[in-house]
Design an enzyme around this catalytic site. Structure first.
Site, PDB file in Angstrom:
ATOM      1  N   LYS A 157     -56.038 -32.688  28.772  1.00 40.20           N
ATOM      2  CA  LYS A 157     -56.471 -32.507  29.960  1.00 40.20           C
ATOM      3  C   LYS A 157     -57.785 -31.965  29.940  1.00 40.20           C
ATOM      4  O   LYS A 157     -58.104 -31.046  28.989  1.00 40.20           O
ATOM      5  CB  LYS A 157     -55.683 -31.931  30.949  1.00 40.20           C
ATOM      6  CG  LYS A 157     -54.679 -30.524  30.731  1.00 40.20           C
ATOM      7  CD  LYS A 157     -53.894 -30.248  31.741  1.00 40.20           C
ATOM      8  CE  LYS A 157     -53.261 -28.740  31.303  1.00 40.20           C
ATOM      9  NZ  LYS A 157     -52.478 -28.273  32.220  1.00 40.20           N
ATOM     10  N   ARG A 186     -44.530 -25.715  41.531  1.00 40.84           N
ATOM     11  CA  ARG A 186     -45.752 -26.315  41.649  1.00 40.84           C
ATOM     12  C   ARG A 186     -45.275 -28.091  42.055  1.00 40.84           C
ATOM     13  O   ARG A 186     -45.477 -28.268  43.122  1.00 40.84           O
ATOM     14  CB  ARG A 186     -46.423 -26.341  40.273  1.00 40.84           C
ATOM     15  CG  ARG A 186     -47.991 -26.910  40.409  1.00 40.84           C
ATOM     16  CD  ARG A 186     -48.814 -26.672  39.172  1.00 40.84           C
ATOM     17  NE  ARG A 186     -48.206 -26.909  38.049  1.00 40.84           N
ATOM     18  CZ  ARG A 186     -48.577 -26.395  36.679  1.00 40.84           C
ATOM     19  NH1 ARG A 186     -49.626 -25.921  36.738  1.00 40.84           N
ATOM     20  NH2 ARG A 186     -47.925 -26.702  35.505  1.00 40.84           N
ATOM     21  N   TYR A 190     -82.553 -10.675  36.865  1.00 37.77           N
ATOM     22  CA  TYR A 190     -82.374 -10.428  38.327  1.00 37.77           C
ATOM     23  C   TYR A 190     -81.879  -9.147  38.580  1.00 37.77           C
ATOM     24  O   TYR A 190     -80.853  -8.540  38.062  1.00 37.77           O
ATOM     25  CB  TYR A 190     -81.449 -11.680  38.696  1.00 37.77           C
ATOM     26  CG  TYR A 190     -81.935 -12.949  38.722  1.00 37.77           C
ATOM     27  CD1 TYR A 190     -83.519 -13.429  39.707  1.00 37.77           C
ATOM     28  CD2 TYR A 190     -81.420 -13.885  37.975  1.00 37.77           C
ATOM     29  CE1 TYR A 190     -83.785 -14.812  39.505  1.00 37.77           C
ATOM     30  CE2 TYR A 190     -82.035 -15.218  37.911  1.00 37.77           C
ATOM     31  CZ  TYR A 190     -83.224 -15.532  38.759  1.00 37.77           C
ATOM     32  OH  TYR A 190     -83.804 -16.986  38.535  1.00 37.77           O
ATOM     33  N   MET A 247     -78.720 -18.645  35.429  1.00 36.99           N
ATOM     34  CA  MET A 247     -78.055 -19.999  35.307  1.00 36.99           C
ATOM     35  C   MET A 247     -78.046 -20.744  33.923  1.00 36.99           C
ATOM     36  O   MET A 247     -77.330 -21.220  33.561  1.00 36.99           O
ATOM     37  CB  MET A 247     -78.915 -20.853  36.391  1.00 36.99           C
ATOM     38  CG  MET A 247     -78.119 -22.146  36.372  1.00 36.99           C
ATOM     39  SD  MET A 247     -78.671 -23.457  37.826  1.00 36.99           S
ATOM     40  CE  MET A 247     -78.007 -22.565  38.985  1.00 36.99           C
TER      41      MET A 247
END
Length: 379
Positions: free
Chosen positions: A35, A133, A265, A312
């Site tokens: 997954k 769950r 930054y 980023m």
């Protein structure tokens, strides 16, 4: 190709599978969770390598993930570990995906769709023994198993549960896991008493593969172990593993800065003396968390700290006043420890700094980071 890339060592993946097999009882199968794109490693290539190494089953979290595997030509059985919605049932049946079932309503819906499409659906009854769950209560297990057995177009392929704290060495959590195992065993006994074959019995995740051999049953579902990490640092000594993913980038720019010059930054890092700064084309959009500022990354055999805020798409490192580092040099963010690089960062090291787990680190490596697969060697 981008300077930033994730190198996937499929030979390490197969090594880890061999190490896991050493701990298993005879004839116990392995179901590998692939997954989230195989925890960020690349589901299709990982699945193919794992099957070659002896994995019998695959597990996904969505129907779309299973369809990707089927369309790549993978025919191994696939379990969907999350509950599908009604609109997904036709696709689930078309691609022979084995869903979890937990209640009467979904069993009826699935049987109705299967009958309409003239298909047989193989299902796994999920029992909630403590995770809270998904899953039926242990008291409902027999009733649901009987319902599946009587459904014309359904077949009970397996019965399963999931452990909440099997990776813990805390006494309270050990007691909790043993209680889960006991409740699950009792449920299986009751299903058998009702004259129903439970099929494949499976429960063990990575933590329980290492700590609870009594939970192996017919099949185990180790996830993070196969990708090279124990589920908790406290379990590292129990098994020899090799991390599968290596995250690398390159130096794209070097510039000299003066004392008291700020970098990135928010101006949260300022040079205490004249130094050189190297820019790397990797940032939090690639999966390098902002909380990893200060991490020391490897160039050659030396380590240099990330300075200032991680941006980023880029970050900067301090390479010192008299650097030997050159533009285009390779930079290792994390990867396998080896004789050549015994001090490499691993995803577990980064997870400790970031206050998270290795799963999140590898899953977060963005799709825009190309995966380079080192072909496996089966021994």
């Amino acid at each position: 190709m981008r300077a930033t890339k994730a190198i996937i060592h499929l030979d390490n993946l197969q090594y880890n599978i061999k190490e896991i097999k050493k701990r298993l009882n005879k004839n116990v199968k392995i179901c590998l969770p692939v997954k989230a794109d195989a925890y960020g490693h690349g589901a299709v290539r990982v699945a193919v390598a794992a099957i070659r190494a002896g994995v019998s089953y695959l597990a996904v979290a969505s129907i779309q993930e299973a369809v990707e595997l089927r369309e790549a030509g993978i025919v191994a059985p696939i379990i969907s570990l999350s509950l599908p919605v009604l609109e997904e049932i036709p696709e689930l049946l078309k691609y022979d995906i084995e869903p979890l079932v937990i209640d009467e309503e979904f069993i009826n819906d699935l049987n109705r769709f299967a009958k309409k499409l003239n298909k047989k659906a193989w299902v796994h009854l999920k029992i909630d023994t403590g995770m809270r769950r998904i899953g039926c209560s242990p008291m409902e297990a027999v009733k649901l198993a009987v319902q599946i057995d009587r459904a014309e177009n359904l077949e009970l392929k397996g019965v399963c549960t999931h452990f909440a704290v099997s990776d813990s060495t805390d006494e309270k959590n050990i007691k909790f896991t043993k209680k889960q195992i006991s409740v699950f065993k009792d449920s299986i006994k009751e299903i058998k008493k009702a004259g129903i074959n439970p099929g494949l019995i499976h429960a063990a995740n990575s933590g329980s593969v290492l700590q609870y051999p009594e939970a192996q049953f017919d099949m185990v579902r180790p996830g993070i172990l196969v990708y090279g990490y124990a589920p908790s640092p406290s379990l590292n000594s129990l098994i020899d593993l090799k991390p599968v993913m290596e995250l690398v980038t390159q130096v794209v720019l070097i510039k000299k800065i003066e004392k008291d010059t700020s970098v990135s930054y928010d101006r949260c890092w300022t040079a205490e003396k004249e130094t050189f700064v190297a820019t790397l084309p990797i940032g939090y959009a690639d999966g390098l968390m902002r909380s990893l500022s200060g991490l020391k990354v490897r160039i050659g055999k030396d380590f240099f700290p990330i300075i200032g805020r991680i941006c980023m798409d880029q970050c900067m490192i301090d390479i010192g006043a008299s650097p030997w580092v050159q533009r285009w040099d390779e930079v290792c963010i994390f990867g396998p420890v080896s004789k050549e690089h015994p001090k490499n960062n691993t995803a577990q090291d980064l997870a400790k700094i970031a206050g998270t787990i290795p799963y999140e680190l590898t899953c977060d490596i963005n799709k825009r980071v190309p995966r380079i697969f080192i072909d496996e060697t089966i021994q």
